[in-house]
Design a protein around this motif. Structure first.
Motif, mmCIF file in Angstrom:
data_model
loop_
_atom_site.group_PDB
_atom_site.id
_atom_site.type_symbol
_atom_site.label_atom_id
_atom_site.label_comp_id
_atom_site.label_asym_id
_atom_site.label_seq_id
_atom_site.Cartn_x
_atom_site.Cartn_y
_atom_site.Cartn_z
ATOM 1 N N ASP A 1 120.162 14.321 142.185
ATOM 2 C CA ASP A 1 120.091 13.566 143.423
ATOM 3 C C ASP A 1 120.943 12.305 143.378
ATOM 4 O O ASP A 1 121.480 11.873 144.388
ATOM 5 N N ASP A 2 121.029 11.699 142.196
ATOM 6 C CA ASP A 2 121.700 10.402 142.151
ATOM 7 C C ASP A 2 123.168 10.548 141.768
ATOM 8 O O ASP A 2 123.570 11.502 141.114
ATOM 9 N N VAL A 3 123.917 9.551 142.186
ATOM 10 C CA VAL A 3 125.360 9.589 141.982
ATOM 11 C C VAL A 3 125.703 9.509 140.492
ATOM 12 O O VAL A 3 126.630 10.157 140.028
ATOM 13 N N ARG B 1 125.691 12.832 138.780
ATOM 14 C CA ARG B 1 126.811 13.673 139.205
ATOM 15 C C ARG B 1 128.103 13.180 138.564
ATOM 16 O O ARG B 1 128.935 13.978 138.119
ATOM 17 N N GLU B 2 128.249 11.866 138.522
ATOM 18 C CA GLU B 2 129.442 11.287 137.886
ATOM 19 C C GLU B 2 129.528 11.725 136.432
ATOM 20 O O GLU B 2 130.595 12.083 135.938
ATOM 21 N N LEU C 1 126.167 20.845 142.594
ATOM 22 C CA LEU C 1 125.971 19.493 142.059
ATOM 23 C C LEU C 1 124.781 18.774 142.681
ATOM 24 O O LEU C 1 124.312 17.775 142.147
ATOM 25 N N ILE D 1 130.847 15.284 136.159
ATOM 26 C CA ILE D 1 132.251 15.554 136.449
ATOM 27 C C ILE D 1 133.193 14.686 135.629
ATOM 28 O O ILE D 1 134.403 14.898 135.671
#
Lengths: 400, 371
Positions: A309-311, A314-315, A305, A318
């Motif tokens: 780089d950024d949240v 990734r959010e 993941l 998932i």
């Protein structure tokens, strides 16, 4: 190729044209045939001049006359169009080197797409060749006989079909209520297997209803329609008029998914897997493989993941897994290229959700549909406009 | 207010999960304590890390948590075992800590420093090399070296480091057992006699900033001699060591010439102590991506970060990777954060946080901040 019609160029003539279809033809013929047997059966009165019939025959109202003229004109026009369409189809078949006899509409569409490739954004604006019945709007049949007397008992309401529908609905409600009374009086219990499932469909929208009725209706009328239909559907014995109700309902699109869900394949380790190709968002393109059972390993272009780089990205990736509660029960492998982080993560999100359909139950599928996980995001970057700094941004306003 | 505090208190002590160890001495740490937090005494913390040693974000967190708790992790345990097992009469072994950004290299180093302090090592600790070579504040003091031709001095930085050195080795320096081996002549009037205590040398460097770099150089030589003579054992810890090998520093001479790291006197001094021509000690350095500018951070592996030069300088060394949290460590960390009320909310968020932070300790801490 005169038949290749650019739809844009066609003016929308629905309001001008009166509906013309088979029923109209039937009506007219039935009237013309009605007269002859009447005269034929009375062969006793052959020699007697039938003044009544004669006068009736002659008495064609002006409205009917105008209508007949228009109908004939339209009829001829349609015949010509149909002829041209047939010829055009044969030409097309020859051009494509196929058998003109077995050349279907599907082949026509394919051929047009091949011969006239178009990058126009709106598919409705691309070149097409369709049978004329599909292109020229249907017209309403004559609503009155030769004497100018309307067929429909609600003709003078101005919207006979709509009010007939309302009338029918009201009558059905009344019938159901009397039926219920009867059942109560007999002390019988309602039929358990007769039920009306309204969860999988919705009422027709105003536009759809207008198309069905071939009449324009106002918002208020549409609201009335919905109210009366809701009331009818809410009655305990509504299943008796299932057919009537179903006529005005449209199945939810989620039903579509239920049919198309692919069966997962099995790899060498005996794990079920589904690969979704063509996961798109913005400029990103890729494919996603979901394997079950797994341990929640996510691989994106060979990295985990941390590829993003950024949240937020990734959010995004998932989210479908969290939503379905399968975060640590499946493995995901993606190959993605093009675009930026948000496009890529959006594409992967869609791919995962689309693949997960095979691993979740129908209730969850319904929820995913409602949550918008199964919807593709077709938005693209908007082009910059000349004379302004961005797509929408205007230059700073300055007095002078 | 009272009821809320009461509630918090109840919740805090109702959690049976064990995330803390009472074993506060790093020398006693073993696999049993893996993944558990231990607390460093605040006085000691002040002594060891007052002048740097923890990353700034960690300092902020210790202030918030009102305690300095460090997780006992596998790399640190490995290193401790190695140091304990190594033969001190042999040439020093160099250890290189490496790993992705924010995985806890500096914290591991701090853990080891604590160990070194407890074991009575003489600590030579550089908190962050880039502070000297890459950070250029408004008043960066630079001068051409008097003793070495063509070299550049960083007197203020050197003096600051001497203060750091002094505070870290208070007890050893106070005892006065460590003596200089030869006479150092700084100027006509200023000399440090042979056999004077090491503390005097350090004091001289602090009070006469002009000679700070030379003092550092002399100090390093002395430490090596003393270690060889078994008068003390030395623990060298340098964070961001790879910064010494980046082709350019951000320093400019007054003539606007770019300075290379090997032209700085401090570099040569610390190069000397990281060679293995001395014994009775241990050298731990970290290779950190953050020590390089953004466009040279493609890999976190030592070969990339140390360049060929640095790699050959350190070779042979023991590479030790500091990885992300394992599952066990992550759960322990979650419990610690919950205990400190750094992380709140339903238990479902833990799984999500684990994925969004990819079990990276720093990212996890950052992401918990608003929760």
């Amino acid at each position: 190729m005169s038949l290749v019609i650019i739809k844009q160029l066609l003016p929308h003539t629905r309001s001008l044209c009166v509906k013309f279809r088979q029923p109209a033809v039937c009506n007219i013929y039935s009237y013309s045939t009605k007269v002859t047997p009447a005269s034929g059966s009375n062969n006793v009165l052959d020699n007697i001049t039938d003044w009544e019939t004669l006068s009736k025959k002659k008495k064609i109202s002006k409205a009917m006359k105008a209508y007949l003229e228009r109908a004939q004109e339209h009829d001829e026009f349609m015949k010509r169009q149909q002829f041209e369409y047939k010829i055009g189809k044969r030409h097309l078949a020859n051009m494509m080197g196929e058998d003109p006899e077995t050349f279907t509409q599907k082949d026509v569409d394919r051929a047009i797409e091949y011969l006239f490739p178009s990058g126009i954004y709106d598919p409705a604006a691309r070149p097409l060749m369709k049978p004329p019945e599909e292109i020229f709007p249907a017209r309403k049949a004559a609503e009155f006989d030769e004497a100018g007397r309307p067929h429909h008992f609600l003709f003078y309401t101005g919207k006979p079909n709509f009010f007939k529908l309302m009338y029918d609905a009201a009558e059905n409600i009344k019938n159901l209520q009397s039926f219920e009374d009867k059942v109560i009086r007999k002390k019988a219990s309602p039929d358990p297997n007769g039920d009306l499932n309204l969860n999988t469909s919705v009422w027709l929208t105003k536009d759809q209803l207008e198309q069905v009725l071939v009449e324009n209706i106002t918002d208020l009328e549409y609201d009335n329609f919905k109210a009366v239909m809701e009331r009818l559907a809410s009655l305990p014995y509504a299943y008796r008029f299932k057919e009537f109700i179903e006529k005005f309902r449209k199945p939810l699109s989620s039903q579509r998914f239920a049919l198309e869900i692919p069966k997962p394949g099995y790899d060498s380790e005996g794990r079920a897997f589904i690969t979704t190709y063509e996961c798109l968002r913005k400029k990103a393109r890729g494919d996603v493989t979901v394997k079950s059972p797994g341990t929640g390993k996510i691989t994106i272009n060979g990295k985990d993941l941390t590829y993003f780089d950024d949240v937020q990205s990734r959010e995004q990736v998932i989210f479908p897994l969290i939503f379905t509660g399968m975060l640590d029960r499946v493995d995901v492998e993606c190959h993605i290229e093009g675009g930026g982080p948000s496009g890529q993560s959006g594409a992967i999100r869609w791919g995962i959700a689309w693949s997960l359909r095979s691993f979740v139950d129908s209730a969850m599928l319904q929820q995913m549909q409602v949550a918008g996980l199964l919807t593709r995001d077709h938005r693209r970057r908007e082009r910059k406009k000349p004379g302004q700094p961005g797509a929408r941004k205007k230059p700073t306003w300055k007095r002078r | 207010m009272l009821s809320r505090n009461w509630r918090h208190l109840c919740r805090r002590y109702s959690q049976a999960v064990n995330f803390r160890t009472t074993e506060n001495s790093p020398a006693q740490h073993n696999d049993k304590q893996e993944g558990l937090f231990y607390t460093i005494n605040p006085d000691l913390c002040k002594q060891l890390f007052a002048h740097g040693g923890f990353p700034r974000s960690f300092m902020k967190q210790t202030k918030t948590f009102t305690e300095t708790a460090i997780m006992v992790r596998q790399p640190a345990l490995d290193l401790l075992a190695c140091i304990k097992a190594s033969d001190m009469s042999q040439p020093v072994i160099r250890y290189v800590l490496y790993g992705e950004k924010g995985t806890g290299k500096s914290i591991t180093l701090a853990h080891l420093l604590h160990y070194a302090h407890e074991e009575g090592f003489l600590i030579v600790h550089v908190p962050w090399v880039s502070e000297w070579l890459r950070r250029v504040p408004r008043h960066k003091e630079m001068s051409n070296s008097q003793t070495h031709e063509g070299f550049v001095d960083l007197p203020l930085d050197a003096a600051a480091w001497l203060i750091h050195f002094k505070s870290q080795n208070q007890t050893l320096l106070k005892s006065g057992e460590l003596k200089t081996s030869k006479q150092y002549v700084w100027s006509k009037r200023e000399t440090t006699e042979a056999g004077s205590p090491l503390a005097a040398l350090v004091e001289h460097g602090i009070s006469r900033v002009k000679y700070a770099c030379d003092v550092v150089d002399a100090l390093i030589d002395e430490i090596k001699i003393l270690s060889n003579a078994k008068q003390c054992k030395t623990f060298v810890a340098i964070d961001g060591f790879n910064s010494f090998f980046y082709p350019l520093t951000r320093l400019n001479t007054p003539t606007k010439r770019k300075v290379k790291p090997e032209e700085v006197t401090l570099t040569t001094s610390f190069m000397k102590i990281t060679t293995n021509d001395w014994n009775n000690g241990a050298v731990v350095v970290t290779a950190d991506q953050l020590a390089f500018p953004d466009d040279h951070q493609e890999s976190y592996l030592p070969r990339y970060l140390l360049y060929k030069k640095g790699f050959e300088h350190l070779d042979p060394f023991v590479p030790i990777e500091v990885g992300r949290y394992s599952d066990k460590e992550f759960i322990s960390c979650v419990n610690y954060y919950r205990d400190r009320l750094w992380l709140r909310g339903p238990p479902e968020i833990e799984a999500e946080l684990k994925f969004t932070s990819a079990s990276n300790p720093y990212r996890f801490m950052e992401q918990c901040a608003p929760l």
